[in-house]
Write an enzyme that holds these catalytic residues in place. Structure first.
Site, PDB file in Angstrom:
ATOM      1  N   GLY A  31      -6.041  -1.245  -1.675  1.00 24.38           N
ATOM      2  CA  GLY A  31      -5.101  -0.137  -1.623  1.00 24.38           C
ATOM      3  C   GLY A  31      -4.867   0.430  -0.240  1.00 24.38           C
ATOM      4  O   GLY A  31      -3.951   1.245  -0.059  1.00 24.38           O
ATOM      5  N   TYR A  32      -5.653   0.031   0.752  1.00 23.45           N
ATOM      6  CA  TYR A  32      -5.455   0.564   2.095  1.00 23.45           C
ATOM      7  C   TYR A  32      -4.118   0.087   2.655  1.00 23.45           C
ATOM      8  O   TYR A  32      -3.867  -1.119   2.746  1.00 23.45           O
ATOM      9  CB  TYR A  32      -6.579   0.114   3.032  1.00 23.45           C
ATOM     10  CG  TYR A  32      -7.946   0.688   2.740  1.00 23.45           C
ATOM     11  CD1 TYR A  32      -8.118   1.733   1.836  1.00 23.45           C
ATOM     12  CD2 TYR A  32      -9.078   0.180   3.368  1.00 23.45           C
ATOM     13  CE1 TYR A  32      -9.374   2.247   1.573  1.00 23.45           C
ATOM     14  CE2 TYR A  32     -10.342   0.698   3.115  1.00 23.45           C
ATOM     15  CZ  TYR A  32     -10.481   1.734   2.210  1.00 23.45           C
ATOM     16  OH  TYR A  32     -11.728   2.236   1.960  1.00 23.45           O
ATOM     17  N   GLY A  33      -3.282   1.042   3.026  1.00 27.60           N
ATOM     18  CA  GLY A  33      -1.966   0.686   3.547  1.00 27.60           C
ATOM     19  C   GLY A  33      -1.116  -0.048   2.539  1.00 27.60           C
ATOM     20  O   GLY A  33      -0.227  -0.823   2.926  1.00 27.60           O
ATOM     21  N   GLY A  34      -1.379   0.174   1.246  1.00 24.09           N
ATOM     22  CA  GLY A  34      -0.614  -0.532   0.225  1.00 24.09           C
ATOM     23  C   GLY A  34      -0.830  -2.039   0.257  1.00 24.09           C
ATOM     24  O   GLY A  34       0.058  -2.811  -0.122  1.00 24.09           O
TER      25      GLY A  34
END
Length: 348
Positions: free
Chosen positions: A57-60
């Site tokens: 989920g980091y930065g999508g």
């Protein structure tokens, strides 16, 4: 660099590891691109760091993509890759959580983004009370048997949730968590009530995220120099601060200890964590290369017992029930895992 065994496994991880929440971010965490990511990774590799931590989920998903682009020219063979699964990754009803469907699909997506055949440490990012824990544990075990994952861990679990997961894995003879990634700092020591004694007793090592409390413990901010820009003045809530006076009291001691060594407050806060029981690796991150350079120096800082005592005294949380009752009543019958924490409190 110091290397420590991860839980009851034979895997050794560096005491400091690189966090990548800033990779490909929207500016709140940072916006590190491929070139800067490669420079940060190279710097950490030069200092012996061997663990790179990220999440789908980091930065999508951009963080994983940037890692895949950055780990060229043999860098992948020099690092252990850790990522996570749990949070929403699409609009559908199954695009979040820890169901078998979501875990396996997101593992395969992470493998593609990071351009690798295997994830060294796959972590569930948060609890999912809607999915039977047996299903989650079985799905993670299946990924290990398929060769897509080597080890599994959890993050942000409570004590009873982690113990239940370990019990199911043991009962079903499936792979158990070797690590728990938690928030643990001089400002936030709640993990000492349950999670850390549990980890010591059950062989589940700690990976520490946001070890500087989102920058509050870096020494950059004091009660007289609070931030006037950045994420802390735009409603960012991690970590929550319930007692500002206590925070500044902690920072005062951090800065004073750092001054006596000629080092930054960040190095003091990190060194304190590195000397805590059960800590396998402390995850450092930053927007600038200079932040990494400073944080890496924490490996060279050894705090004296009297300095640790000062830091402990100013930050120690109160004993909550049933711990205060146990501290008074059963000190002579405590296990080593319990003594590791109860012995810091006076015995009435």
């Amino acid at each position: 660099m110091d290397y420590r065994l991860l839980g009851r496994s034979g895997l050794k991880v560096s005491a400091l590891s690189i966090g990548t929440a800033t990779f490909g971010g929207d500016g709140l965490w940072g916006s590190t691109d491929v070139a800067d990511a490669q420079r940060q990774i190279d710097l950490c590799l030069d200092h012996g760091v061997n663990l790179v931590d990220t999440a789908n989920g980091y930065g999508g998903g951009k963080s994983e993509t940037i890692i895949g682009e950055a780990l060229t020219d043999g860098r992948r063979d020099r690092v252990l890759l850790a990522t996570k699964v749990r949070f929403r990754r699409g609009p559908g009803p199954n695009d979040e959580g820890l169901s078998r469907w979501h875990i396996i699909r997101e593992c395969e997506n992470s493998l593609r983004r990071m351009k690798t055949d295997v994830i060294d440490l796959y972590q569930v990012h948060q609890w999912d009370g809607s999915t039977p824990l047996e299903e989650t544990v079985e799905a993670l075990d299946a990924l290990i048997r398929q060769g897509k994952v080597r080890y599994v861990g959890c993050s942000n679990y409570s004590g009873w949730q982690l113990m239940k997961a370990l019990g199911i894995a043991d009962a079903q003879r499936q792979q158990r968590f070797v690590s728990q990634q938690i928030h643990y700092t001089l400002q936030a020591r709640e993990a000492e009530y349950e999670l850390i004694p549990l980890g010591l007793d059950q062989g589940v090592s700690l990976l520490v995220w946001s070890p500087l409390a989102g920058g509050w413990l870096s020494g950059k901010y004091t009660r007289h120099t609070a931030p006037d820009s950045g994420r802390h003045v735009t409603g960012f809530r991690e970590p929550p601060i319930s007692d500002w006076d206590k925070l500044w009291d902690i920072v005062d001691v951090i800065v004073d200890v750092g001054r006596s060594h000629g080092v930054s407050g960040a190095q003091v806060a990190l060194a304190w964590l590195l000397q805590r029981p059960a800590v396998a690796s402390v995850i450092i991150g930053g927007r600038r290369l200079e932040q990494f350079e400073d944080n890496l120096k924490a490996m060279d800082l050894r705090l004296a017992p009297e300095e640790i005592a000062r830091l402990d005294a100013v930050s120690r949380p109160p004993l909550i029930y049933p711990h205060w009752h146990q501290n008074w009543a059963i000190r002579s019958r405590m296990s080593p895992a319990e003594h590791a924490w109860h012995d810091q409190y006076p015995n009435p």
